[in-house]
Design a protein around this motif. Structure first.
Motif, PDB file in Angstrom:
ATOM      1  N   LEU A  53       4.622   4.754  -6.396  1.00 49.25           N
ATOM      2  CA  LEU A  53       5.833   4.254  -6.227  1.00 49.25           C
ATOM      3  C   LEU A  53       5.939   4.276  -4.687  1.00 49.25           C
ATOM      4  CD1 LEU A  53       7.633   6.861  -8.652  1.00 49.25           C
ATOM      5  CD2 LEU A  53       7.423   4.469  -8.756  1.00 49.25           C
ATOM      6  N   THR A  54       5.420   4.949  -4.012  1.00 46.72           N
ATOM      7  CA  THR A  54       5.673   4.974  -2.259  1.00 46.72           C
ATOM      8  C   THR A  54       4.933   3.522  -1.695  1.00 46.72           C
ATOM      9  OG1 THR A  54       5.622   7.328  -2.002  1.00 46.72           O
ATOM     10  CG2 THR A  54       5.387   5.971  -0.201  1.00 46.72           C
ATOM     11  N   ASP A  55       3.884   3.213  -2.358  1.00 46.66           N
ATOM     12  CA  ASP A  55       3.152   2.185  -2.075  1.00 46.66           C
ATOM     13  C   ASP A  55       3.676   0.677  -2.296  1.00 46.66           C
ATOM     14  OD1 ASP A  55       0.261   0.843  -1.207  1.00 46.66           O
ATOM     15  OD2 ASP A  55       1.147  -0.154  -3.112  1.00 46.66           O
ATOM     16  N   ILE A  56       4.409   0.719  -3.419  1.00 48.66           N
ATOM     17  CA  ILE A  56       5.116  -0.611  -3.785  1.00 48.66           C
ATOM     18  C   ILE A  56       6.423  -0.756  -3.143  1.00 48.66           C
ATOM     19  CG2 ILE A  56       3.659  -0.521  -5.956  1.00 48.66           C
ATOM     20  CD1 ILE A  56       6.395   0.373  -7.391  1.00 48.66           C
ATOM     21  N   GLU A  57       6.851   0.285  -2.653  1.00 47.74           N
ATOM     22  CA  GLU A  57       8.040  -0.060  -1.951  1.00 47.74           C
ATOM     23  C   GLU A  57       7.894  -0.865  -0.619  1.00 47.74           C
ATOM     24  OE1 GLU A  57      10.040   3.756  -0.597  1.00 47.74           O
ATOM     25  OE2 GLU A  57      10.213   4.469  -2.668  1.00 47.74           O
ATOM     26  N   THR A  58       6.777  -0.799  -0.122  1.00 54.25           N
ATOM     27  CA  THR A  58       6.711  -1.734   1.272  1.00 54.25           C
ATOM     28  C   THR A  58       5.413  -2.672   1.125  1.00 54.25           C
ATOM     29  OG1 THR A  58       5.111   0.231   1.865  1.00 54.25           O
ATOM     30  CG2 THR A  58       7.476   0.224   2.628  1.00 54.25           C
ATOM     31  N   ARG A  59       4.650  -2.889  -0.149  1.00 58.44           N
ATOM     32  CA  ARG A  59       3.407  -3.519  -0.412  1.00 58.44           C
ATOM     33  C   ARG A  59       4.078  -5.137   0.025  1.00 58.44           C
ATOM     34  NH1 ARG A  59      -1.885  -3.583  -3.068  1.00 58.44           N
ATOM     35  NH2 ARG A  59      -1.721  -1.277  -3.152  1.00 58.44           N
ATOM     36  N   PRO A  60       3.250  -5.824   0.919  1.00 62.66           N
ATOM     37  CA  PRO A  60       3.512  -7.165   1.009  1.00 62.66           C
ATOM     38  C   PRO A  60       3.148  -8.101  -0.148  1.00 62.66           C
ATOM     39  CG  PRO A  60       2.040  -6.363   2.708  1.00 62.66           C
ATOM     40  CD  PRO A  60       2.169  -5.244   1.607  1.00 62.66           C
TER      41      PRO A  60
END
Length: 136
Positions: A53-60
């Protein structure tokens, strides 16, 4: 910088690579695969969910609808060297595979290197199971 993230006493081989399919819509077959590398198998499922969840908030490269979706359940959909499902998103034939329990470690949940997981909203999955219609 030689010390990489998560490098401890040379057991990098113990870490696994997991592909997570972010499923936004079962009936429209709307999903995006996202790869997570160097995941320790002793990580609890609940902690891995938070990491995703944390990763997909900012994943290019990930469209906003995938970032904002209310994911709350994970399930194994494919393991390395196993038979792949013909369904594009997730098979409904594998009811023997339960949803992952957040209290278990990834290893306890049966996750090994190159496992594919579906990450979705449980309510959407239940509705699709009850009425598995594909929309075009």
């Amino acid at each position: 910088m030689s010390a990489g993230a998560g490098s401890h006493s040379g057991d990098m081989s113990a870490e696994v690579t997991i592909t997570v399919r972010l499923v936004r819509s079962f009936e429209y077959r709307n999903f995006k695969p996202v790869v997570f590398q160097h995941v320790p198998p002793e990580l609890r499922v609940g902690d891995f969910i938070q990491r995703v969840l944390t990763d997909i908030e900012t994943r290019p490269g990930l469209p906003p609808p995938f970032r904002k979706h209310q994911y709350d359940a994970m399930k194994i959909i494919h393991q390395a060297h196993g038979a792949k499902t013909n369904d594009l998103v997730m098979s409904l034939d594998d009811q023997d595979k339960p949803l992952l329990k957040e209290s278990e470690t990834l290893r306890e949940a049966g996750i090994t290197n190159e496992t594919e997981l579906a990450f979705f909203r449980k309510a959407d999955y239940e509705a699709f199971k009850a009425n598995p219609q594909m929309a075009w």
